[in-house]
Design an enzyme around this catalytic site. Structure first.
Site, PDB file in Angstrom:
ATOM      1  N   SER A 190     -38.959 -53.876   9.433  1.00 33.97           N
ATOM      2  CA  SER A 190     -39.038 -55.313   9.719  1.00 33.97           C
ATOM      3  C   SER A 190     -38.395 -56.050   8.552  1.00 33.97           C
ATOM      4  O   SER A 190     -38.282 -55.501   7.451  1.00 33.97           O
ATOM      5  CB  SER A 190     -40.511 -55.717   9.834  1.00 33.97           C
ATOM      6  OG  SER A 190     -40.645 -57.123   9.848  1.00 33.97           O
ATOM      7  N   TYR A 208     -49.551 -55.481   7.555  1.00 36.43           N
ATOM      8  CA  TYR A 208     -48.270 -55.292   8.259  1.00 36.43           C
ATOM      9  C   TYR A 208     -47.146 -55.078   7.237  1.00 36.43           C
ATOM     10  O   TYR A 208     -46.353 -54.141   7.355  1.00 36.43           O
ATOM     11  CB  TYR A 208     -47.983 -56.511   9.145  1.00 36.43           C
ATOM     12  CG  TYR A 208     -46.746 -56.370  10.018  1.00 36.43           C
ATOM     13  CD1 TYR A 208     -46.809 -55.643  11.210  1.00 36.43           C
ATOM     14  CD2 TYR A 208     -45.530 -56.943   9.659  1.00 36.43           C
ATOM     15  CE1 TYR A 208     -45.686 -55.508  12.013  1.00 36.43           C
ATOM     16  CE2 TYR A 208     -44.406 -56.805  10.462  1.00 36.43           C
ATOM     17  CZ  TYR A 208     -44.495 -56.095  11.645  1.00 36.43           C
ATOM     18  OH  TYR A 208     -43.366 -55.949  12.442  1.00 36.43           O
TER      19      TYR A 208
HETATM   20  P1  NAI Z   1     -43.652 -54.891  21.729  1.00 37.75           P
HETATM   21  O1  NAI Z   1     -45.124 -55.109  21.633  1.00 37.75           O
HETATM   22  O2  NAI Z   1     -42.876 -55.664  22.728  1.00 37.75           O
HETATM   23  O3  NAI Z   1     -43.340 -53.334  21.943  1.00 37.75           O
HETATM   24  C1  NAI Z   1     -44.017 -52.332  21.234  1.00 37.75           C
HETATM   25  C2  NAI Z   1     -44.200 -51.106  22.126  1.00 37.75           C
HETATM   26  O4  NAI Z   1     -44.847 -50.098  21.337  1.00 37.75           O
HETATM   27  C3  NAI Z   1     -45.105 -51.389  23.332  1.00 37.75           C
HETATM   28  O5  NAI Z   1     -44.496 -50.918  24.517  1.00 37.75           O
HETATM   29  C4  NAI Z   1     -46.378 -50.611  23.020  1.00 37.75           C
HETATM   30  O6  NAI Z   1     -47.045 -50.118  24.184  1.00 37.75           O
HETATM   31  C5  NAI Z   1     -45.837 -49.492  22.145  1.00 37.75           C
HETATM   32  N1  NAI Z   1     -46.888 -48.909  21.313  1.00 37.75           N
HETATM   33  C6  NAI Z   1     -47.854 -49.556  20.602  1.00 37.75           C
HETATM   34  N2  NAI Z   1     -48.680 -48.674  20.028  1.00 37.75           N
HETATM   35  C7  NAI Z   1     -48.224 -47.431  20.356  1.00 37.75           C
HETATM   36  C8  NAI Z   1     -48.660 -46.119  20.070  1.00 37.75           C
HETATM   37  N3  NAI Z   1     -49.751 -45.890  19.329  1.00 37.75           N
HETATM   38  N4  NAI Z   1     -47.944 -45.083  20.556  1.00 37.75           N
HETATM   39  C9  NAI Z   1     -46.850 -45.299  21.323  1.00 37.75           C
HETATM   40  N5  NAI Z   1     -46.409 -46.516  21.663  1.00 37.75           N
HETATM   41  C10 NAI Z   1     -47.088 -47.577  21.181  1.00 37.75           C
HETATM   42  O7  NAI Z   1     -43.112 -55.180  20.256  1.00 37.75           O
HETATM   43  P2  NAI Z   1     -41.638 -55.113  19.623  1.00 37.75           P
HETATM   44  O8  NAI Z   1     -41.413 -56.417  18.991  1.00 37.75           O
HETATM   45  O9  NAI Z   1     -40.660 -54.562  20.553  1.00 37.75           O
HETATM   46  O10 NAI Z   1     -41.945 -54.082  18.449  1.00 37.75           O
HETATM   47  C11 NAI Z   1     -41.206 -52.889  18.233  1.00 37.75           C
HETATM   48  C12 NAI Z   1     -41.127 -52.643  16.753  1.00 37.75           C
HETATM   49  O11 NAI Z   1     -40.383 -53.694  16.155  1.00 37.75           O
HETATM   50  C13 NAI Z   1     -42.468 -52.598  16.028  1.00 37.75           C
HETATM   51  O12 NAI Z   1     -42.450 -51.550  15.084  1.00 37.75           O
HETATM   52  C14 NAI Z   1     -42.522 -53.937  15.325  1.00 37.75           C
HETATM   53  O13 NAI Z   1     -43.327 -53.910  14.183  1.00 37.75           O
HETATM   54  C15 NAI Z   1     -41.064 -54.156  14.999  1.00 37.75           C
HETATM   55  N6  NAI Z   1     -40.655 -55.520  14.707  1.00 37.75           N
HETATM   56  C16 NAI Z   1     -40.782 -56.509  15.650  1.00 37.75           C
HETATM   57  C17 NAI Z   1     -40.384 -57.797  15.343  1.00 37.75           C
HETATM   58  C18 NAI Z   1     -40.515 -58.934  16.300  1.00 37.75           C
HETATM   59  O14 NAI Z   1     -40.339 -60.092  15.888  1.00 37.75           O
HETATM   60  N7  NAI Z   1     -40.774 -58.713  17.570  1.00 37.75           N
HETATM   61  C19 NAI Z   1     -39.820 -58.129  14.027  1.00 37.75           C
HETATM   62  C20 NAI Z   1     -39.713 -57.012  13.144  1.00 37.75           C
HETATM   63  C21 NAI Z   1     -40.107 -55.761  13.483  1.00 37.75           C
END
Ligand code: NAI
Length: 282
Positions: A150, A163
């Site tokens: 991130s 985080y």
């Molecule tokens: P999101 O919530 O849309 O997608 C995350 C996915 O990970 C979901 O489908 C969820 O079911 C899955 N997940 C959660 N826990 C899990 C587990 N224990 N095992 C397997 N799958 C699991 O969120 P997003 O934004 O797509 O996040 C993806 C990555 O990007 C994360 O690591 C987040 O920290 C990172 N990120 C997101 C940002 C944002 O602004 N959206 C900014 C910087 C980093």
């Protein structure tokens, strides 16, 4: 391009594994790599979510397979790696992406809160590394690992210490692994997105007395967030260019990151400004 350089290029039309592929950034990377011709193995804790993504990719003519996997379970990652290697014999791109958010005052953050986010955001990546890297080293072709960190893996943020701790760890781990593994044919990128319009805030714990903070954050991410597709494109670009850190979008992260590198005080001012912008809509 010389034959030697071409031989070192990662095959984007090969085999890819993406965790957290049921939503947001993982889902967008899955579509992007499938569009490049990759066979994508998509893992998520939510079976229905990842099945829906697989359905969408297949409907568009791509090749995809769903795996219901909890990244906190090292055995589940090991079983996933065994299944993928049995089916396709190799992995060209591994995207350790699954993650959650958590925000709240530190005095309201329990040890269980810390453990949960460390287990998913940090150990989830570790489990991907330990399951796949030994196999990737054995295969006789170059490959690449993208670990979703991130912008908050590069800069500090208020009420986000757990985080930030996990994401700074993912950046440090990725840079160290890139140094160790790139001479052996595996490039490693820490993907550092800024504010991205995904389900992350909705799926996160946001602890506050008023109960208004979560809705404010959801609105802010929807209004100001870049698209997950832009992050997916940046990830593919990072693989092509073998970048160890990929920031996206640049303007969300660089100003505060550079300020912090010039002086800790300047970085703190930038972090306080970002906090005001987000929570008070200033
Ligand atoms: P999101 O919530 O849309 O997608 C995350 C996915 O990970 C979901 O489908 C969820 O079911 C899955 N997940 C959660 N826990 C899990 C587990 N224990 N095992 C397997 N799958 C699991 O969120 P997003 O934004 O797509 O996040 C993806 C990555 O990007 C994360 O690591 C987040 O920290 C990172 N990120 C997101 C940002 C944002 O602004 N959206 C900014 C910087 C980093």
């Amino acid at each position: 391009m010389s034959a030697k350089r071409r031989a070192k290029r990662v095959d984007l039309a090969g085999v890819a594994v993406i965790t957290g592929a049921g939503s947001g950034i993982g889902r967008a990377t899955a579509f992007e790599l499938a569009r490049h011709g990759a066979t994508v193995h998509l893992a998520d804790i939510s079976g229905p979510a990842v099945e829906a993504v697989v359905g969408g990719i297949r409907a568009a003519g791509g090749s995809a397979r769903a795996h219901e996997v909890d990244v906190t379970d090292s055995h589940a990652l090991e079983a996933l790696a065994a299944r993928v290697y049995e089916a396709d014999g190799g992995v060209d791109v591994l995207h350790n992406n699954a993650g959650i958010g958590f925000s709240g005052p530190i005095e309201q953050t329990s040890v269980e809160d810390w453990r949960r986010i460390v287990e998913i955001n940090l150990m989830g990546v570790v489990h991907g590394i330990t399951a796949f890297v030994p196999r990737m080293l054995e295969q006789r072709r170059p490959s690449h690992i993208v670990n979703t960190a991130s912008g908050l893996g590069l800069i500090p943020a208020i009420q986000l210490a757990p985080y930030c701790a996990t994401k700074h760890a993912v950046v440090g781990m990725s840079q160290s692994l890139d140094l160790e593994l790139s001479p052996r044919g595996i490039g490693v990128t820490a993907l550092c997105p800024g504010i991205i319009a995904t389900g992350i805030v909705k799926h996160s714990t946001v602890r506050d007395e008023s109960g208004l903070r979560k809705q404010k954050a959801v609105d802010f991410y929807e209004r100001r967030g870049a698209s997950p597709e832009a992050v997916a494109e940046a990830a593919v670009n990072a693989i092509r260019k073998r970048r160890s850190i990929q920031v996206v979008p640049a303007m969300h992260v660089y100003p505060a990151w550079i300020a912090g590198r010039i002086s800790t005080r300047a970085g703190a001012v930038a972090a306080r400004l970002a906090d005001r912008l987000m929570w008070r809509g200033e």
